[in-house]
Design a protein around this motif. Sequence first.
Motif, mmCIF file in Angstrom:
data_model
loop_
_atom_site.group_PDB
_atom_site.id
_atom_site.type_symbol
_atom_site.label_atom_id
_atom_site.label_comp_id
_atom_site.label_asym_id
_atom_site.label_seq_id
_atom_site.Cartn_x
_atom_site.Cartn_y
_atom_site.Cartn_z
ATOM 1 N N VAL A 17 7.671 26.418 21.415
ATOM 2 C CA VAL A 17 8.030 27.354 22.476
ATOM 3 C C VAL A 17 8.987 28.390 21.900
ATOM 4 C CG1 VAL A 17 7.689 25.661 24.319
ATOM 5 C CG2 VAL A 17 9.964 25.936 23.301
ATOM 6 N N ARG A 18 8.881 29.615 22.404
ATOM 7 C CA ARG A 18 9.774 30.683 22.001
ATOM 8 C C ARG A 18 10.835 30.879 23.076
ATOM 9 N NH1 ARG A 18 6.828 35.175 22.389
ATOM 10 N NH2 ARG A 18 8.124 36.251 23.916
ATOM 11 N N VAL A 19 12.083 30.923 22.670
ATOM 12 C CA VAL A 19 13.194 31.087 23.596
ATOM 13 C C VAL A 19 13.871 32.421 23.307
ATOM 14 C CG1 VAL A 19 15.358 30.126 24.421
ATOM 15 C CG2 VAL A 19 13.525 28.584 23.697
ATOM 16 N N ASP A 20 13.864 33.304 24.303
ATOM 17 C CA ASP A 20 14.457 34.635 24.172
ATOM 18 C C ASP A 20 15.707 34.742 25.021
ATOM 19 O OD1 ASP A 20 12.315 36.037 22.604
ATOM 20 O OD2 ASP A 20 11.117 35.438 24.333
ATOM 21 N N ALA A 21 16.754 35.322 24.467
ATOM 22 C CA ALA A 21 17.959 35.631 25.232
ATOM 23 C C ALA A 21 17.716 36.893 26.048
ATOM 24 C CB ALA A 21 19.145 35.818 24.299
ATOM 25 N N VAL A 22 17.795 36.765 27.372
ATOM 26 C CA VAL A 22 17.562 37.902 28.262
ATOM 27 C C VAL A 22 18.870 38.596 28.627
ATOM 28 C CG1 VAL A 22 16.607 38.603 30.495
ATOM 29 C CG2 VAL A 22 15.494 36.789 29.175
ATOM 30 N N VAL A 23 19.917 37.803 28.860
ATOM 31 C CA VAL A 23 21.238 38.333 29.177
ATOM 32 C C VAL A 23 22.252 37.553 28.362
ATOM 33 C CG1 VAL A 23 22.894 38.878 31.002
ATOM 34 C CG2 VAL A 23 20.463 38.743 31.549
ATOM 35 N N GLN A 24 23.244 38.245 27.810
ATOM 36 C CA GLN A 24 24.301 37.595 27.048
ATOM 37 C C GLN A 24 25.658 38.129 27.499
ATOM 38 O OE1 GLN A 24 22.131 38.776 23.290
ATOM 39 N NE2 GLN A 24 22.777 36.730 22.639
ATOM 40 N N GLY A 25 26.719 37.428 27.107
ATOM 41 C CA GLY A 25 28.067 37.882 27.405
ATOM 42 C C GLY A 25 28.563 37.569 28.799
ATOM 43 N N LEU A 26 27.955 36.579 29.464
ATOM 44 C CA LEU A 26 28.385 36.190 30.802
ATOM 45 C C LEU A 26 29.644 35.333 30.725
ATOM 46 C CD1 LEU A 26 24.832 35.282 32.090
ATOM 47 C CD2 LEU A 26 26.199 37.212 32.929
ATOM 48 N N ASP A 27 30.428 35.354 31.813
ATOM 49 C CA ASP A 27 31.678 34.606 31.883
ATOM 50 C C ASP A 27 31.493 33.400 32.800
ATOM 51 O OD1 ASP A 27 34.251 33.669 31.950
ATOM 52 O OD2 ASP A 27 35.061 35.350 33.101
ATOM 53 N N THR A 28 31.369 32.212 32.219
ATOM 54 C CA THR A 28 31.180 30.950 32.946
ATOM 55 C C THR A 28 30.087 31.085 34.001
ATOM 56 O OG1 THR A 28 33.583 30.669 32.706
ATOM 57 C CG2 THR A 28 32.409 28.979 33.944
ATOM 58 N N PRO A 29 28.862 31.371 33.592
ATOM 59 C CA PRO A 29 27.762 31.495 34.562
ATOM 60 C C PRO A 29 27.426 30.145 35.188
ATOM 61 C CG PRO A 29 26.916 31.524 32.320
ATOM 62 C CD PRO A 29 28.409 31.547 32.196
ATOM 63 N N TRP A 30 26.952 30.175 36.436
ATOM 64 C CA TRP A 30 26.687 28.932 37.166
ATOM 65 C C TRP A 30 25.245 28.819 37.653
ATOM 66 C CZ3 TRP A 30 25.704 25.550 41.120
ATOM 67 C CH2 TRP A 30 26.387 24.330 41.091
ATOM 68 N N ALA A 31 24.632 29.917 38.058
ATOM 69 C CA ALA A 31 23.281 29.818 38.629
ATOM 70 C C ALA A 31 22.518 31.108 38.402
ATOM 71 C CB ALA A 31 23.353 29.508 40.123
ATOM 72 N N ILE A 32 21.191 30.980 38.404
ATOM 73 C CA ILE A 32 20.303 32.137 38.307
ATOM 74 C C ILE A 32 19.339 32.136 39.484
ATOM 75 C CG2 ILE A 32 20.389 32.480 35.814
ATOM 76 C CD1 ILE A 32 17.944 30.747 35.507
ATOM 77 N N GLY A 33 19.009 33.331 39.958
ATOM 78 C CA GLY A 33 18.003 33.516 40.994
ATOM 79 C C GLY A 33 17.045 34.602 40.557
ATOM 80 N N LEU A 34 15.758 34.276 40.507
ATOM 81 C CA LEU A 34 14.755 35.223 40.017
ATOM 82 C C LEU A 34 14.213 36.050 41.173
ATOM 83 C CD1 LEU A 34 12.891 32.788 37.582
ATOM 84 C CD2 LEU A 34 14.736 34.404 37.060
ATOM 85 N N LEU A 35 14.196 37.369 40.984
ATOM 86 C CA LEU A 35 13.779 38.304 42.021
ATOM 87 C C LEU A 35 12.331 38.739 41.822
ATOM 88 C CD1 LEU A 35 16.976 40.537 41.937
ATOM 89 C CD2 LEU A 35 16.343 38.968 43.784
ATOM 90 N N PRO A 36 11.624 39.029 42.896
ATOM 91 C CA PRO A 36 10.288 39.607 42.740
ATOM 92 C C PRO A 36 10.366 40.906 41.944
ATOM 93 C CG PRO A 36 10.701 38.983 45.030
ATOM 94 C CD PRO A 36 12.003 38.852 44.305
ATOM 95 N N GLY A 37 9.426 41.120 41.069
ATOM 96 C CA GLY A 37 9.416 42.341 40.281
ATOM 97 C C GLY A 37 10.121 42.225 38.952
ATOM 98 N N GLY A 344 27.235 31.705 27.330
ATOM 99 C CA GLY A 344 27.213 32.689 28.416
ATOM 100 C C GLY A 344 25.941 33.511 28.423
ATOM 101 N N ALA A 345 24.780 32.850 28.374
ATOM 102 C CA ALA A 345 23.521 33.570 28.258
ATOM 103 C C ALA A 345 22.453 32.992 29.185
ATOM 104 C CB ALA A 345 23.027 33.527 26.817
ATOM 105 N N VAL A 346 21.520 33.861 29.564
ATOM 106 C CA VAL A 346 20.309 33.457 30.275
ATOM 107 C C VAL A 346 19.142 33.556 29.291
ATOM 108 C CG1 VAL A 346 18.720 34.001 32.158
ATOM 109 C CG2 VAL A 346 21.183 34.301 32.480
ATOM 110 N N TYR A 347 18.345 32.489 29.230
ATOM 111 C CA TYR A 347 17.223 32.420 28.294
ATOM 112 C C TYR A 347 15.903 32.260 29.055
ATOM 113 C CZ TYR A 347 20.617 31.619 24.556
ATOM 114 O OH TYR A 347 21.645 31.747 23.647
ATOM 115 N N ARG A 348 14.834 32.737 28.420
ATOM 116 C CA ARG A 348 13.479 32.605 28.956
ATOM 117 C C ARG A 348 12.615 31.896 27.917
ATOM 118 N NH1 ARG A 348 8.776 36.045 28.795
ATOM 119 N NH2 ARG A 348 7.478 35.794 30.671
ATOM 120 N N MET A 349 11.932 30.846 28.331
ATOM 121 C CA MET A 349 11.127 30.025 27.429
ATOM 122 C C MET A 349 9.643 30.207 27.758
ATOM 123 S SD MET A 349 11.594 25.961 26.638
ATOM 124 C CE MET A 349 10.632 25.257 27.972
ATOM 125 N N VAL A 350 8.850 30.532 26.732
ATOM 126 C CA VAL A 350 7.398 30.717 26.878
ATOM 127 C C VAL A 350 6.714 30.029 25.695
ATOM 128 C CG1 VAL A 350 7.607 32.902 28.138
ATOM 129 C CG2 VAL A 350 7.475 32.903 25.632
#
Length: 352
Positions: A17-37, A344-350
């Motif tokens: 699987v390939r893991v890409d960093a989508v967002v970096q530099g977050l400060d103690t992130p807790w949750a993600i919510g994916l939006l349409p679009g 402090g990052a959000v990753y996407r795995m495909v």
Amino acid sequence: MAGPGVAETIATSAGPVRVDAVVQGLDTPWAIGLLPGGGLLVTEREGDLIHVADGRSQRVSGTPQVWANGQGGLLDVTVARDFAQSREIFLTYAKPQGGGAGTALAVARLSADGTRLENLREIFEMTPGGSTTRHFGSRVVEAGDGTLFLTIGDRGDAQQAQDLGAHNGSVVRINRDGTVPGDNPFVGQPGARPEIWSYGHRNAQGAALDLEGRLWTAEHGARGGDEVNRIEKGANYGWPVISYGVNYNGSAIGEGTQRAGMEQPEFYWDPSIAPSGLLVYSGRLWPEWRGDLFVGSLKFDHIARLEGRPLAEGERIEGESTGRVRDIAEGPDGAIWFLSVFDGAVYRMVPG
């Protein structure tokens, strides 16, 4: 916040699987919510909500006041299923109360440009809350009938998880406007909080619906005894009377591992992995993983994949990107998204 970049390739039972960093530099992130679009929202525990779209990140104004102490702060974010029409999101947070804080749930509308919350309104606040800085829960899940499930930790007062007169250590169920559904199990029972759906929980930081629409939770135990539970209406999950763990000083918890009238976990970890975030996978990109549960580990820096009935741990997906996984979600295309507190990052795995 840095832009996207390729992180790594990880070997799994379903192939690389390939893991890409989508967002970096977050400060103690807790949750993600994916939006349409293709956009997404990320909560930071200190109180910020971040909107990411078209390669840009910005802070959203109008968030609720939070009690940012210890494990408290701005916690979960869930995008309403009808977001395309309503633009509504749900937020959970530690709300300041006299002498401490309690878990609360609010709903608001995300402005068309994604810069602010509009018509923010609180629809639930736990009673009585507490003065400790731990065990707030707190995940919110929209059920198929439109009701909302909210997990609430015991707030460090374990005995209250057995008290139907307190919200501590429970899963509550409310309507989207904050009213109590008439078919909740304890409606009309003297002394019971009518919002309670199940109780006897320690601190559930993962919650999701399975492919049949049933609610599952991933819950922190003490020393050992982290649990995965399938949540049933009116059921008692035993904390602190029964547990597969022990206290941090090594002493026994309650009466042991079983008691009549109290539910057994579908799976438990010993030693503890500190589970946070829970996903039941659809099988869109990896058909062999259809129906499997994915749970983030804060302690051992991996994503646990659970399979089969009875549940068993099929594998641990781990790499440089899986440090202290706090949340995990599935995108509309079947990609698996997860949030790392460590960097402090959000990753996407495909598939790789």
